[in-house]
Design a protein around this motif. Structure first.
Motif, mmCIF file in Angstrom:
data_model
loop_
_atom_site.group_PDB
_atom_site.id
_atom_site.type_symbol
_atom_site.label_atom_id
_atom_site.label_comp_id
_atom_site.label_asym_id
_atom_site.label_seq_id
_atom_site.Cartn_x
_atom_site.Cartn_y
_atom_site.Cartn_z
ATOM 1 N N ALA A 29 58.565 15.496 25.227
ATOM 2 C CA ALA A 29 59.474 16.629 25.428
ATOM 3 C C ALA A 29 58.981 17.868 24.707
ATOM 4 N N ASP A 30 57.829 17.788 24.064
ATOM 5 C CA ASP A 30 57.378 18.848 23.169
ATOM 6 C C ASP A 30 57.150 20.216 23.804
ATOM 7 N N PRO A 31 56.613 20.346 25.018
ATOM 8 C CA PRO A 31 56.380 21.700 25.543
ATOM 9 C C PRO A 31 57.622 22.568 25.566
ATOM 10 N N TRP A 64 67.321 17.699 20.144
ATOM 11 C CA TRP A 64 66.493 16.762 20.919
ATOM 12 C C TRP A 64 66.939 15.340 20.613
ATOM 13 N N TYR A 65 67.367 14.630 21.648
ATOM 14 C CA TYR A 65 67.895 13.281 21.517
ATOM 15 C C TYR A 65 66.876 12.309 22.110
ATOM 16 N N GLY A 66 65.834 12.041 21.360
ATOM 17 C CA GLY A 66 64.731 11.255 21.898
ATOM 18 C C GLY A 66 65.074 9.833 22.255
ATOM 19 N N PHE A 69 70.759 9.213 25.611
ATOM 20 C CA PHE A 69 70.785 9.468 27.043
ATOM 21 C C PHE A 69 70.520 10.920 27.405
ATOM 22 N N ASP A 70 70.804 11.848 26.525
ATOM 23 C CA ASP A 70 70.536 13.257 26.785
ATOM 24 C C ASP A 70 69.331 13.671 25.956
ATOM 25 N N LEU A 71 68.283 14.119 26.605
ATOM 26 C CA LEU A 71 67.065 14.423 25.870
ATOM 27 C C LEU A 71 67.151 15.765 25.157
ATOM 28 N N TRP A 72 67.825 16.732 25.788
ATOM 29 C CA TRP A 72 68.001 18.052 25.168
ATOM 30 C C TRP A 72 69.471 18.473 25.291
ATOM 31 N N LYS A 73 69.994 19.079 24.241
ATOM 32 C CA LYS A 73 71.301 19.736 24.310
ATOM 33 C C LYS A 73 71.158 21.079 23.611
ATOM 34 N N ILE A 74 71.410 22.157 24.351
ATOM 35 C CA ILE A 74 71.204 23.514 23.854
ATOM 36 C C ILE A 74 72.547 24.237 23.866
ATOM 37 N N TRP A 86 78.668 28.148 24.995
ATOM 38 C CA TRP A 86 78.197 27.460 26.189
ATOM 39 C C TRP A 86 77.225 26.346 25.788
ATOM 40 N N THR A 87 77.038 25.406 26.713
ATOM 41 C CA THR A 87 76.152 24.265 26.473
ATOM 42 C C THR A 87 75.308 24.002 27.709
ATOM 43 N N ALA A 88 74.034 23.725 27.499
ATOM 44 C CA ALA A 88 73.138 23.268 28.564
ATOM 45 C C ALA A 88 72.576 21.915 28.155
ATOM 46 N N THR A 89 72.674 20.942 29.048
ATOM 47 C CA THR A 89 72.224 19.584 28.751
ATOM 48 C C THR A 89 71.203 19.145 29.792
ATOM 49 N N PHE A 90 70.038 18.713 29.319
ATOM 50 C CA PHE A 90 68.966 18.241 30.194
ATOM 51 C C PHE A 90 68.770 16.748 29.957
#
Length: 314
Positions: A29-31, A64-66, A69-74, A86-90
């Protein structure tokens, strides 16, 4: 008669994957962190969130949730201690090259806020016109899909393998309103990016713009899910495939930015063990402070201990 299995050389061969939105995470997920590599990094021992990157004033947080279940939460807030605006979840299947679209826009917005009014476009109210958030998709020829529920809008890619669902029935800022998706249904195949209703439209648009970039991304063959393999084009990486003799276009510029992000990411820790070691070091070393007294970026000079970020243990 036994079936011959692919050898390791074949499975670990680097290939160019197109369309990018079906490429998965590629084991790292580093990039996605490259645009904010200069922001403070916080390594956590306990809980599913292993790394939090914050803006200097802590109003923007990238978790970063390596191993979860959620890898990124911004998230973003008006003040460091105020409620999330606001929240964005990938999820775990979303290519980090898509997340780069959002983190790049956030870094730009924050830099402008620091120079001008101190507030920042990353806290702007979303547009009243739902199309503003997905304009890059519409301009690229994505069209309305059928079967959307009343009060919702769905835009689908020409190949039918990606799209966006907009729920206009949401009224609270913290309710999920926009979902970018790619790939067939399934835990290991469906990539999703979910934005709450308060997310500024230009940030969703910046993320969506990466979805329509035709530039392929590099993966190893074993990173491509078997249920997705027949939906993508795989081209072995050779010196000739990486050549770009023509003058750079805006898409080439974007591709170069992602490539540089991947190169910088090679210096980042990529396993849960790495992150925990870094956290322990940060507690026991006074060298984490720079001359001005603020935390120094911790990821800049750490060699990778493993070729990939941890996959989910669940």
């Amino acid at each position: 008669m036994s079936v011959q299995q692919p050898n390791d050389n074949y499975l670990y061969q680097e290939v160019l994957v197109s369309p990018m939105y079906l490429a998965g995470t590629g084991g790292t997920a580093d990039p996605s962190f490259a645009p904010v590599a200069h922001w403070p990094h916080h390594y956590l021992d306990d809980g599913p969130c292993q790394l939090v990157i914050t803006s200097p004033d802590h109003r923007i947080r990238i978790g970063w949730y390596g191993d979860d279940f959620d890898l990124w939460k911004i998230t973003a807030a008006e003040e460091a201690s105020s409620s999330t605006r606001w929240t964005a979840t990938f999820n775990h299947s979303m290519p980090p090259e898509v997340v780069v679209g959002l983190t790049t826009a956030l870094a730009s917005d924050y830099a402008e806020a620091d120079v001008y009014d101190g507030n920042g476009r990353f806290l702007a109210n979303p547009s009243m016109n739902w199309a503003d958030a997905v304009r890059p998709l519409i301009d690229a020829g994505w069209t309305h899909g059928g079967g959307a529920a009343s009060g919702t809008v769905e835009i689908v890619a020409p190949d039918g393998q990606a799209g966006v669902l907009i729920d206009n029935r949401r009224y609270r800022f913290d309710e999920e309103a926009v979902t970018l998706w790619a790939g067939p249904h399934g835990w290991g195949t469906r990539a999703e990016a979910i934005f709450t209703a308060g997310t500024p439209s230009h940030l969703i648009a910046a993320t969506a713009a990466t979805m329509v970039d035709p530039a392929p991304v590099v993966r190893e063959r074993h990173h491509i899910h078997r249920e997705v393999a027949h939906l993508v084009s795989l081209t072995p990486v050779t010196p000739s495939t990486l050549q770009a003799p023509r003058a750079p276009t805006p898409l080439d510029v974007r591709r170069t930015a992602v490539t540089q992000a991947v190169q910088r990411a090679a210096r980042f820790p990529r396993t849960a063990a790495d992150l925990r070691v870094m956290a322990a070091r940060s507690r026991t070393s006074t060298s984490a402070q720079n001359p001005s007294g603020s935390p120094a970026p911790a990821l800049a000079a750490r060699p990778s201990a493993s070729p990939s970020t941890p996959r989910r243990s669940r």
